[in-house]
Design a protein around this motif. Structure first.
Motif, PDB file in Angstrom:
ATOM      1  N   ARG A   1     -10.398   1.321 -13.037  1.00  0.00           N
ATOM      2  CA  ARG A   1     -10.292   1.689 -11.704  1.00  0.00           C
ATOM      3  C   ARG A   1      -9.086   2.874 -11.224  1.00  0.00           C
ATOM      4  N   LYS A   2      -8.041   2.745 -12.072  1.00  0.00           N
ATOM      5  CA  LYS A   2      -7.093   3.558 -11.695  1.00  0.00           C
ATOM      6  C   LYS A   2      -7.115   4.743 -12.114  1.00  0.00           C
ATOM      7  N   TYR A   3      -8.016   5.142 -13.145  1.00  0.00           N
ATOM      8  CA  TYR A   3      -8.437   6.555 -13.233  1.00  0.00           C
ATOM      9  C   TYR A   3      -9.569   6.874 -12.285  1.00  0.00           C
ATOM     10  N   LEU A   4     -10.339   6.122 -12.046  1.00  0.00           N
ATOM     11  CA  LEU A   4     -11.328   6.651 -11.014  1.00  0.00           C
ATOM     12  C   LEU A   4     -10.744   7.106  -9.813  1.00  0.00           C
ATOM     13  N   LEU A   5      -9.617   6.079  -9.494  1.00  0.00           N
ATOM     14  CA  LEU A   5      -8.818   6.242  -7.805  1.00  0.00           C
ATOM     15  C   LEU A   5      -8.038   7.936  -8.213  1.00  0.00           C
ATOM     16  N   GLU A   6      -7.352   8.057  -9.359  1.00  0.00           N
ATOM     17  CA  GLU A   6      -6.845   9.072  -9.483  1.00  0.00           C
ATOM     18  C   GLU A   6      -7.917  10.293  -9.498  1.00  0.00           C
TER      19      GLU A   6
ATOM     20  N   ASN B   1       0.285  17.580  -4.191  1.00  0.00           N
ATOM     21  CA  ASN B   1      -0.781  17.206  -3.459  1.00  0.00           C
ATOM     22  C   ASN B   1      -1.582  15.767  -3.918  1.00  0.00           C
ATOM     23  N   VAL B   2      -1.679  15.955  -5.279  1.00  0.00           N
ATOM     24  CA  VAL B   2      -2.236  14.700  -5.913  1.00  0.00           C
ATOM     25  C   VAL B   2      -1.246  13.312  -5.884  1.00  0.00           C
ATOM     26  N   LEU B   3       0.166  13.876  -5.937  1.00  0.00           N
ATOM     27  CA  LEU B   3       1.113  12.712  -5.928  1.00  0.00           C
ATOM     28  C   LEU B   3       1.050  12.081  -4.461  1.00  0.00           C
ATOM     29  N   VAL B   4       0.864  12.794  -3.441  1.00  0.00           N
ATOM     30  CA  VAL B   4       0.556  12.177  -1.832  1.00  0.00           C
ATOM     31  C   VAL B   4      -0.516  11.438  -2.158  1.00  0.00           C
TER      32      VAL B   4
ATOM     33  N   TRP C   1       0.036   8.281  -4.257  1.00  0.00           N
ATOM     34  CA  TRP C   1       1.152   7.392  -3.552  1.00  0.00           C
ATOM     35  C   TRP C   1       0.558   6.475  -2.373  1.00  0.00           C
ATOM     36  N   ASN C   2      -0.554   7.026  -1.728  1.00  0.00           N
ATOM     37  CA  ASN C   2      -1.348   6.390  -0.773  1.00  0.00           C
ATOM     38  C   ASN C   2      -2.168   5.196  -1.477  1.00  0.00           C
ATOM     39  N   GLU C   3      -2.502   5.315  -2.618  1.00  0.00           N
ATOM     40  CA  GLU C   3      -3.253   4.561  -3.450  1.00  0.00           C
ATOM     41  C   GLU C   3      -2.503   3.413  -4.001  1.00  0.00           C
ATOM     42  N   GLY C   4      -1.202   3.736  -4.133  1.00  0.00           N
ATOM     43  CA  GLY C   4      -0.223   2.574  -4.867  1.00  0.00           C
ATOM     44  C   GLY C   4      -0.211   3.173  -6.269  1.00  0.00           C
ATOM     45  N   LEU C   5      -0.638   4.435  -6.634  1.00  0.00           N
ATOM     46  CA  LEU C   5      -0.659   4.933  -8.081  1.00  0.00           C
ATOM     47  C   LEU C   5       0.546   5.634  -8.254  1.00  0.00           C
ATOM     48  N   TYR C   6       1.666   5.089  -8.194  1.00  0.00           N
ATOM     49  CA  TYR C   6       3.022   5.948  -8.286  1.00  0.00           C
ATOM     50  C   TYR C   6       3.121   6.578  -9.569  1.00  0.00           C
ATOM     51  N   ILE C   7       2.881   5.851 -10.666  1.00  0.00           N
ATOM     52  CA  ILE C   7       3.532   6.453 -11.879  1.00  0.00           C
ATOM     53  C   ILE C   7       2.099   7.638 -12.211  1.00  0.00           C
TER      54      ILE C   7
END
Length: 157
Positions: free
Chosen positions: A98-103, A18-21, A24-30
């Motif tokens: 930002r990448k962790y905030l988005l995650e 669920n988090v991967l989906v 993925w929508n945010e471009g946070l693939y790794i």
């Protein structure tokens, strides 16, 4: 205990998907792939299993182990705001990249996927309990504001 471990393992996999989906929508693939890997660590896995997947109430020792596991999880995963707190008494935190905030937001959204409901934007409102650097708070408010705009456009269109 084996059945409880299996149920916890399946729960973690479902959460990660669920988090991967969302990531993925945010471009946070790794990050989508590596999200919550610490939950497989015995320091977290076993206490979580006992707390949530055994069909009995845990004793005070296991409760303390679960609290330690939760603390371990927060301090090993940068998508938790608690990771960035440097002084809880003074309510001081470092800026959250930002990448962790988005995650973190993706993690929140994933719970609505788990329970079959759309994320309620009211659930993304900022809690007084969260200790955030002012820049992080502003960025989070902007993310929430943008989600509200997108949701209202979906409703209109």
């Amino acid at each position: 205990m084996l059945k409880a471990c299996w149920r916890n393992f399946l729960y973690i996999l479902e959460h990660k998907i669920n988090v991967l989906v969302e990531c993925w929508n945010e471009g946070l693939y790794i990050q989508g792939i590596t999200h919550d890997l610490s939950k497989f660590n015995p320091k977290e896995f076993l206490p979580y299993t006992k707390k949530f997947f055994l069909d009995r109430k845990i004793d005070s020792i296991d409760e303390k182990k679960w609290k330690f596991a939760w603390l371990h999880h927060q301090h090993k995963n940068k998508h938790h705001w608690e990771y960035w707190v440097v002084d809880p008494n003074q309510k001081q935190a470092l800026p959250m990249p930002r990448k962790y905030l988005l995650e973190m937001v993706c993690d929140w959204r994933s719970f609505s996927r788990r329970w079959g409901k759309k994320v309620k934007l009211s659930n993304l409102s900022l809690s007084d309990k969260m200790i955030l650097h002012p820049e992080t708070r502003d960025a989070l408010e902007m993310i929430i504001k943008n989600e509200r705009k997108a949701k209202s456009k979906e409703t209109i269109g």
